[in-house]
Design a protein around this motif. Structure first.
Motif, PDB file in Angstrom:
ATOM      1  N   UNK A 132     -10.214   9.915  54.222  1.00 16.74           N
ATOM      2  CA  UNK A 132      -9.248  10.390  53.224  1.00 16.74           C
ATOM      3  C   UNK A 132      -8.634   9.220  52.461  1.00 16.74           C
ATOM      4  N   UNK A 133      -8.330   8.121  53.174  1.00 14.76           N
ATOM      5  CA  UNK A 133      -7.755   6.940  52.522  1.00 14.76           C
ATOM      6  C   UNK A 133      -8.760   6.328  51.562  1.00 14.76           C
ATOM      7  N   UNK A 134     -10.022   6.274  51.966  1.00 15.23           N
ATOM      8  CA  UNK A 134     -11.060   5.733  51.087  1.00 15.23           C
ATOM      9  C   UNK A 134     -11.227   6.612  49.853  1.00 15.23           C
ATOM     10  N   UNK A 135     -11.226   7.921  50.055  1.00 19.07           N
ATOM     11  CA  UNK A 135     -11.341   8.841  48.916  1.00 19.07           C
ATOM     12  C   UNK A 135     -10.153   8.674  47.978  1.00 19.07           C
ATOM     13  N   UNK A 136      -8.942   8.568  48.544  1.00 13.59           N
ATOM     14  CA  UNK A 136      -7.743   8.361  47.727  1.00 13.59           C
ATOM     15  C   UNK A 136      -7.897   7.094  46.891  1.00 13.59           C
ATOM     16  N   UNK A 137      -8.425   6.047  47.497  1.00 16.98           N
ATOM     17  CA  UNK A 137      -8.562   4.767  46.800  1.00 16.98           C
ATOM     18  C   UNK A 137      -9.488   4.895  45.590  1.00 16.98           C
ATOM     19  N   UNK A 138     -10.623   5.551  45.754  1.00 14.89           N
ATOM     20  CA  UNK A 138     -11.546   5.693  44.620  1.00 14.89           C
ATOM     21  C   UNK A 138     -11.001   6.648  43.568  1.00 14.89           C
ATOM     22  N   UNK A 139     -10.257   7.650  44.004  1.00 12.77           N
ATOM     23  CA  UNK A 139      -9.613   8.541  43.026  1.00 12.77           C
ATOM     24  C   UNK A 139      -8.546   7.795  42.232  1.00 12.77           C
ATOM     25  N   UNK A 140      -7.895   6.818  42.871  1.00 10.62           N
ATOM     26  CA  UNK A 140      -6.789   6.089  42.247  1.00 10.62           C
ATOM     27  C   UNK A 140      -7.265   4.910  41.397  1.00 10.62           C
ATOM     28  N   UNK A 141      -8.377   4.269  41.795  1.00  8.98           N
ATOM     29  CA  UNK A 141      -8.800   3.041  41.123  1.00  8.98           C
ATOM     30  C   UNK A 141     -10.185   3.114  40.495  1.00  8.98           C
ATOM     31  N   UNK A 142     -10.938   4.133  40.827  1.00  9.22           N
ATOM     32  CA  UNK A 142     -12.265   4.278  40.236  1.00  9.22           C
ATOM     33  C   UNK A 142     -13.148   3.072  40.498  1.00  9.22           C
ATOM     34  N   UNK A 143     -13.814   2.603  39.450  1.00  7.50           N
ATOM     35  CA  UNK A 143     -14.705   1.450  39.582  1.00  7.50           C
ATOM     36  C   UNK A 143     -13.946   0.128  39.607  1.00  7.50           C
ATOM     37  N   UNK A 144     -12.629   0.183  39.455  1.00 10.10           N
ATOM     38  CA  UNK A 144     -11.816  -1.044  39.498  1.00 10.10           C
ATOM     39  C   UNK A 144     -11.378  -1.357  40.928  1.00 10.10           C
ATOM     40  N   UNK A 145     -12.292  -1.108  41.863  1.00 15.78           N
ATOM     41  CA  UNK A 145     -12.022  -1.292  43.285  1.00 15.78           C
ATOM     42  C   UNK A 145     -13.216  -1.996  43.917  1.00 15.78           C
TER      43      UNK A 145
END
Length: 240
Positions: A27-40
């Motif tokens: 869930x944390x990983x999914x949140x991160x990609x939802x929040x930062x997209x390819x800027x991660x």
């Protein structure tokens, strides 16, 4: 919504972590990609935690961006593992970031065996500066830090304000124990650095990493015979 270091205020980190408090790692990983997209980006050292996080990240984003700080001083076993990971996860974008100075140029400029005489300077040249260049391209980065690894990491949150690199650091594995890391590796038959089987629980550069005796601190083999305990990547003035 894409978040940036400049946008997030200190109190907002607390709110985000409260929202993620009871979420699991995926869930944390999914949140991160939802929040930062390819800027991660994931800055990976390819340790045991790294193998777990790579596998979990690949379940969320198969073409995730991963960077390895190639100091030119790593063990052969580490480079062999990276080749295995590239083969197992062909869609991942794995980049080896090198320092501006080759080993020969470093000797010419600073003298031989800088890691013995000035380990902080060596880490600055071969780790910190390359990571800064890489993180300047992104808004946030993943790290495999776990709270139980050391006292300096005990207060790590899922989402951290990284003052050193002016970035947002996401640490999905903070609650994992070493036993859970190895259970996951064995359950999913993940490749891992064979040096772990030779009493190297924490693996860095070849010149600065020694095997650890049974019962010793797992990180005591890093920068052995010196007071140094961290390369500096995870110390930013706030203890993280």
């Amino acid at each position: 919504m894409i978040l940036t270091y400049e946008q997030l205020q200190e109190n907002e980190y607390k709110k985000i972590n409260e929202e993620l408090e009871h979420k699991d790692t995926l869930d944390v990983i999914k949140w991160a990609y939802e929040s930062f997209g390819d800027n991660l980006v994931y800055s990976c050292s390819f340790g045991a935690e790294g193998m777990v996080l790579i596998d979990l990240i690949s379940k969320v984003k198969k073409d995730a961006q991963i960077v390895f700080l190639d100091t030119n001083f790593h063990f052969k076993e580490t480079y062999d593992l990276i080749d295995q990971v590239k083969s197992k996860y062909p869609s991942l974008k794995i980049e080896l970031a090198k320092p501006e100075l080759t080993p020969e140029e470093q000797v010419e400029k600073y003298g031989d065996k800088l890691w013995e005489r000035q380990p902080d300077a060596c880490c600055q040249i071969r780790k910190l500066a390359p990571l800064q260049r890489e993180l300047d391209k992104y808004d946030a980065w993943f790290s495999g830090l776990r709270r139980e690894q050391s006292p300096t990491r005990a207060n790590t949150q899922f989402v951290n304000q990284d003052h050193r690199f002016k970035s947002i650091k996401v640490c999905p594995l903070i609650h994992w124990t070493e036993e859970e890391i190895w259970m996951y590796i064995r359950l999913h038959k993940l490749p891992y650095n064979e040096l772990h089987d030779k009493r190297y629980p924490s693996i860095g550069c070849e010149y600065c990493t020694k095997p650890v005796a049974e019962g010793e601190d797992p990180r005591s083999g890093r920068w052995a015979n010196s007071e140094k305990t961290e390369c500096g990547l995870h110390v930013n003035g706030s203890g993280i």
